[in-house]
Enzyme design. Structure first.
Site, short mmCIF file in Angstrom:
data_model
loop_
_atom_site.label_atom_id
_atom_site.label_comp_id
_atom_site.label_asym_id
_atom_site.label_seq_id
_atom_site.Cartn_x
_atom_site.Cartn_y
_atom_site.Cartn_z
N ASP A 82 21.67 -40.62 -4.42
CA ASP A 82 21.45 -41.69 -5.40
C ASP A 82 20.10 -42.36 -5.12
O ASP A 82 19.85 -42.77 -3.99
CB ASP A 82 22.60 -42.70 -5.25
CG ASP A 82 22.58 -43.79 -6.30
OD1 ASP A 82 22.08 -43.54 -7.41
OD2 ASP A 82 23.08 -44.90 -6.01
N HIS A 83 19.27 -42.46 -6.13
CA HIS A 83 17.95 -43.09 -5.98
C HIS A 83 17.14 -42.53 -4.82
O HIS A 83 16.66 -43.29 -3.96
CB HIS A 83 18.07 -44.62 -5.82
CG HIS A 83 18.52 -45.31 -7.06
ND1 HIS A 83 17.68 -45.53 -8.14
CD2 HIS A 83 19.73 -45.81 -7.41
CE1 HIS A 83 18.37 -46.14 -9.09
NE2 HIS A 83 19.61 -46.32 -8.68
ZN LIG Z 1 21.16 -47.15 -9.69
#
Ligand SMILES: [Zn+2]
Length: 299
Positions: A82-83
């Protein structure tokens, strides 16, 4: 089941008009909550690991835990970064066995976002792993409505971006804000629809904890196929944990306090999976149920 790639899963969700819940596994308890409910609901699920969790626990330990948790259930589980912050971090995740990556270049100038996304895509695709990118900025707490509007994704630029960068899914900024603790944000669903027309890839909604349910449902109807949820689960876990600690101030066996907190997180995962229309999508053998065939109009 072994971990699966997010590629076929998000394409299936796109065809069948639902969204896969993407839940952050910040601890063993949260991971258990997510995977257990996915199996109970016969829903596919994305377990994601973000930069703060990597700083807290490293990359190998969360990745290993997710693989083991996935092997114990018979519904598809994706391990997603994530990210992701850089090419290097994505390379580490690839080596650690992640089956889905993200490069978030949304804070960079447009051309730099394209360039870094292309680099990650080239590396990941060589290993058969899909990549989520972000265009427009999903901002954090404390921003003004004008700032949120100014950071939204432009549909035509999004089309140009995915052509140039070659990503497999796209996180869009359409009115949500990261880490909101209330639930009052409304999405610009017309913009979701316009982006979906231009881009045709699975779209991703971040910051969903603070968004009204009607808005989330509309966004899914228009092409959002992955919805990220973190804050709402943490809140549910922490509310119960605080109450347990107040009720048992001398308890030293933290497992006794964590167990009911994990149950609370489970119920919130279940609520979201059902809201996203992901329940009952997986058959008894771990395969996708075929999407309902469209009934032909009598006219
Ligand atoms: Zn996010």
């Amino acid at each position: 089941m072994p971990l699966v790639s997010s590629k076929e899963l998000l394409e299936y969700a796109q065809q069948a008009h639902f969204a896969v819940g993407a839940f952050n596994a910040d601890s063993m308890e949260m991971l258990q909550a997510v995977v257990e409910v996915a199996e109970e609901e016969r829903a596919p699920v994305i377990v994601q690991v973000s930069e703060p969790t990597i700083r807290y626990a490293g990359l190998a330990l969360p990745a290993g835990m997710v693989k083991i948790a996935a092997a114990e259930v018979d519904v598809p589980v994706v391990l997603h970064l994530d990210h992701g912050t850089s090419l290097e971090q994505n390379a580490h995740a690839l080596r650690a066995g992640f089956t889905s990556l993200m490069i978030d270049g949304s804070r960079l100038p447009y051309d730099d976002n394209v360039a870094v996304t292309r680099q990650v895509v080239q590396m990941a695709h060589a290993a058969g792993i899909p990549v989520e990118a972000e265009l427009g900025k999903v901002l954090g707490q404390g921003v003004s409505p004008n700032e949120v509007r100014a950071a939204m994704t432009d549909p035509e630029q999004a089309a140009e971006f995915v052509r140039a960068a070659g990503c497999d899914s796209l996180a869009i900024a359409v009115g949500s804000i990261h880490a909101m603790t209330g639930r009052e944000a409304e999405l610009d669903v017309d913009r979701v629809q316009a982006i979906a027309r231009c881009v045709r890839l699975p779209l991703v909604l971040h910051g969903s904890s603070g968004v009204k349910h009607e808005s989330v449902i509309a966004a899914i109807a228009y092409g959002v196929c992955k919805v990220n949820v973190a804050t709402y689960l943490r809140q549910g876990f922490m509310d119960v944990l605080r109450a347990e600690m107040a009720a048992c101030p001398d308890e030293v066996d933290f497992r006794k306090l964590f167990a009911p907190a994990r149950e609370a997180a489970k119920e919130r995962v279940r609520e979201k999976i059902r809201l996203f229309g992901a329940s009952g999508r997986i058959d008894g053998h771990g395969g996708f149920r075929s999407p309902p065939t469209l009934r032909r109009s009598p006219h």
